[in-house]
Design a protein around this motif. Sequence first.
Motif, PDB file in Angstrom:
ATOM      1  N   LYS A  90       0.847  -1.211   0.000  1.00 51.67           N
ATOM      2  CA  LYS A  90       0.000   0.000   0.000  1.00 51.67           C
ATOM      3  C   LYS A  90       0.875   1.251   0.000  1.00 51.67           C
ATOM      4  O   LYS A  90       1.795   1.354   0.810  1.00 51.67           O
ATOM      5  CB  LYS A  90      -0.898   0.012   1.251  1.00 51.67           C
ATOM      6  CG  LYS A  90      -2.035  -0.975   1.177  1.00 51.67           C
ATOM      7  CD  LYS A  90      -2.879  -0.869   2.456  1.00 51.67           C
ATOM      8  CE  LYS A  90      -3.175  -2.255   2.984  1.00 51.67           C
ATOM      9  NZ  LYS A  90      -3.109  -2.389   4.427  1.00 51.67           N
ATOM     10  N   ILE A  91       0.546   2.194  -0.913  1.00 47.93           N
ATOM     11  CA  ILE A  91       1.296   3.459  -0.990  1.00 47.93           C
ATOM     12  C   ILE A  91       0.300   4.611  -1.152  1.00 47.93           C
ATOM     13  O   ILE A  91      -0.027   4.996  -2.281  1.00 47.93           O
ATOM     14  CB  ILE A  91       2.304   3.439  -2.165  1.00 47.93           C
ATOM     15  CG1 ILE A  91       3.241   2.219  -2.044  1.00 47.93           C
ATOM     16  CG2 ILE A  91       3.107   4.737  -2.219  1.00 47.93           C
ATOM     17  CD1 ILE A  91       4.219   2.056  -3.185  1.00 47.93           C
ATOM     18  N   PRO A  92      -0.227   5.147  -0.059  1.00 48.48           N
ATOM     19  CA  PRO A  92      -1.227   6.237  -0.174  1.00 48.48           C
ATOM     20  C   PRO A  92      -0.667   7.443  -0.941  1.00 48.48           C
ATOM     21  O   PRO A  92       0.513   7.790  -0.785  1.00 48.48           O
ATOM     22  CB  PRO A  92      -1.503   6.615   1.289  1.00 48.48           C
ATOM     23  CG  PRO A  92      -1.108   5.422   2.075  1.00 48.48           C
ATOM     24  CD  PRO A  92       0.018   4.776   1.336  1.00 48.48           C
ATOM     25  N   GLU A  93      -1.526   8.046  -1.755  1.00 46.85           N
ATOM     26  CA  GLU A  93      -1.079   9.140  -2.624  1.00 46.85           C
ATOM     27  C   GLU A  93      -0.878  10.462  -1.881  1.00 46.85           C
ATOM     28  O   GLU A  93      -0.152  11.337  -2.353  1.00 46.85           O
ATOM     29  CB  GLU A  93      -2.090   9.348  -3.762  1.00 46.85           C
ATOM     30  CG  GLU A  93      -1.978   8.261  -4.816  1.00 46.85           C
ATOM     31  CD  GLU A  93      -3.022   8.396  -5.913  1.00 46.85           C
ATOM     32  OE1 GLU A  93      -3.667   9.466  -5.990  1.00 46.85           O
ATOM     33  OE2 GLU A  93      -3.178   7.428  -6.675  1.00 46.85           O
ATOM     34  N   ASN A  94      -1.539  10.602  -0.728  1.00 46.05           N
ATOM     35  CA  ASN A  94      -1.452  11.892  -0.027  1.00 46.05           C
ATOM     36  C   ASN A  94      -0.181  12.049   0.810  1.00 46.05           C
ATOM     37  O   ASN A  94       0.026  13.088   1.426  1.00 46.05           O
ATOM     38  CB  ASN A  94      -2.678  12.055   0.896  1.00 46.05           C
ATOM     39  CG  ASN A  94      -2.712  10.983   1.979  1.00 46.05           C
ATOM     40  OD1 ASN A  94      -2.370   9.823   1.729  1.00 46.05           O
ATOM     41  ND2 ASN A  94      -3.111  11.376   3.175  1.00 46.05           N
ATOM     42  N   LEU A  95       0.663  11.022   0.833  1.00 48.13           N
ATOM     43  CA  LEU A  95       1.857  11.079   1.677  1.00 48.13           C
ATOM     44  C   LEU A  95       3.120  11.295   0.842  1.00 48.13           C
ATOM     45  O   LEU A  95       3.141  11.049  -0.361  1.00 48.13           O
ATOM     46  CB  LEU A  95       2.000   9.771   2.476  1.00 48.13           C
ATOM     47  CG  LEU A  95       0.839   9.417   3.414  1.00 48.13           C
ATOM     48  CD1 LEU A  95       1.055   8.042   4.029  1.00 48.13           C
ATOM     49  CD2 LEU A  95       0.684  10.472   4.510  1.00 48.13           C
ATOM     50  N   LYS A  96       4.181  11.739   1.528  1.00 46.35           N
ATOM     51  CA  LYS A  96       5.519  11.818   0.924  1.00 46.35           C
ATOM     52  C   LYS A  96       6.339  10.639   1.459  1.00 46.35           C
ATOM     53  O   LYS A  96       5.999  10.045   2.497  1.00 46.35           O
ATOM     54  CB  LYS A  96       6.201  13.137   1.311  1.00 46.35           C
ATOM     55  CG  LYS A  96       5.477  14.368   0.819  1.00 46.35           C
ATOM     56  CD  LYS A  96       5.613  14.495  -0.683  1.00 46.35           C
ATOM     57  CE  LYS A  96       5.009  15.806  -1.174  1.00 46.35           C
ATOM     58  NZ  LYS A  96       5.097  15.922  -2.641  1.00 46.35           N
TER      59      LYS A  96
END
Lengths: 126, 353
Positions: free
Chosen positions: A4-10
């Motif tokens: 999982k790689i949420p788009e809102n994070l850096k």
Amino acid sequence: MATKIPENLKYTKEHEWALVEGKNLTVGITDFAQSSLGDIVYVELPEIGFELKKDDPFGVVESIKSVSDLYSPVSGKVVAINSDLQDAPEKINETAYESWLIKIEMSSEEEVAALLDSNNYKSLCE
Amino acid sequence: MKTSLYEKHVGLNAKIVDFAGWEMPISYTSLKEEILEVRNGCGFFDVSHMGEFFIEGSQACEFMDYLIPADFQVANGKAVYSPLLNHDGKILDDLIAYKLSDQLVMICVNASNIEKDWKWISKIYDDSNFDCKIYNRSSEYSLIAIQGPKSEEFLKNQLGVVEDLDYYGIKKLENSHGNFIVARTGYTGEDGFEVFGGHSEIGLLWDRLITAGVRPCGLGARDTLRVEVCYPLYGHELSENLTPYDCNLKWTVKSKVDYVGKKSLDESTPKYKLVKISLDRGIPREGYKVLSSGQEVGIVTSGTMSPVISKGIALARVERQKTEGVKSYQVEIRGKTYEANYHTKPFINGGHK
């Protein structure tokens, strides 16, 4: 199993995630990192008020067999630590993106620009 | 190198690591669950990378008794744990020697030391005069260790009669499943068996154990399991710089007329000992400094988190001179000093027979 790689994070090359909110940055380790480490059994975090430079080690996460250093994505001061993790480190395995480690008050917001976005981080995990 | 079971590990999505040149599974799903399964139920390991030597002939047992410091005057069908010493009385490896009959002995040695041990044993053989032959059959054998309180129940269903074996017993087992050598030995402290056989027969046994629902476990679990019961590992607690007296293996050395390394060992003064310590917070790792009253006295040789007692546990080598009667130790972790609990007994009892 897709990571999982949420788009809102850096993200960082050290497999940490960062949530940017103005001058504050919340840091944790990514789903990819927790999965590679396996069962996390110990977390060591800095004291509140600790001054960090970008890429400084600020703590460790340990699995049964390994020790991994944590590196600060930016420069600044530690303003909060998630002490719940010290008694329940396995939460990082269960919910990597909710189990934050520390919050940093950044000394310069410019360093945020050097962090990876979700697409760049995704290619790092492939 | 790969064992004959390598493709099965890949098929099970195991995490594979390099171990002494062998690509071995460190874990399959969860290391913690694998450890707990062996303590509470039953798990099995591919340890085919280990070495098997055979000594055959009328003086096979006499040669064995000369080769190792342990007493090999045992009954047929029994095994003996021993260090393997050089002439200086220092430890080249540790091994289990299995007496299959009056004229046949099998030795199982560490994977990392197969070549070194074989060279050494061949030299001792050449320099002495026993009526026997020695064989290195490491590449012909695969080896599965099935360990845990339920291992007897699972293994007899898959392999035949094994319940007649006592702890450290061994026998040949020949039936419709193939030809095996089965021993009630292991490296986890639990009841369990080690099954030696040809590659295809062991491959079939692996598949049957998987079908029966037994959990495959990796070398990561095996390492934590052995630290929990304080079994030494070559390259960590044991090395060529140490005698058996330096690492709590005095119990393995028997007073007998002669054996390789005896003269040096009899004249040696022990410098070190192993101590068992645990931490309530933090995990002592290999290489961390061990202190007593502020003075550095030794080093952690193996350390891990025990999921059974939920503590960081370690074996540490300390200098005898500095630690006579000492029961208070500290471990230095990343510049900070942590007070350790001192243990006189293994961290876990284990349930072996």
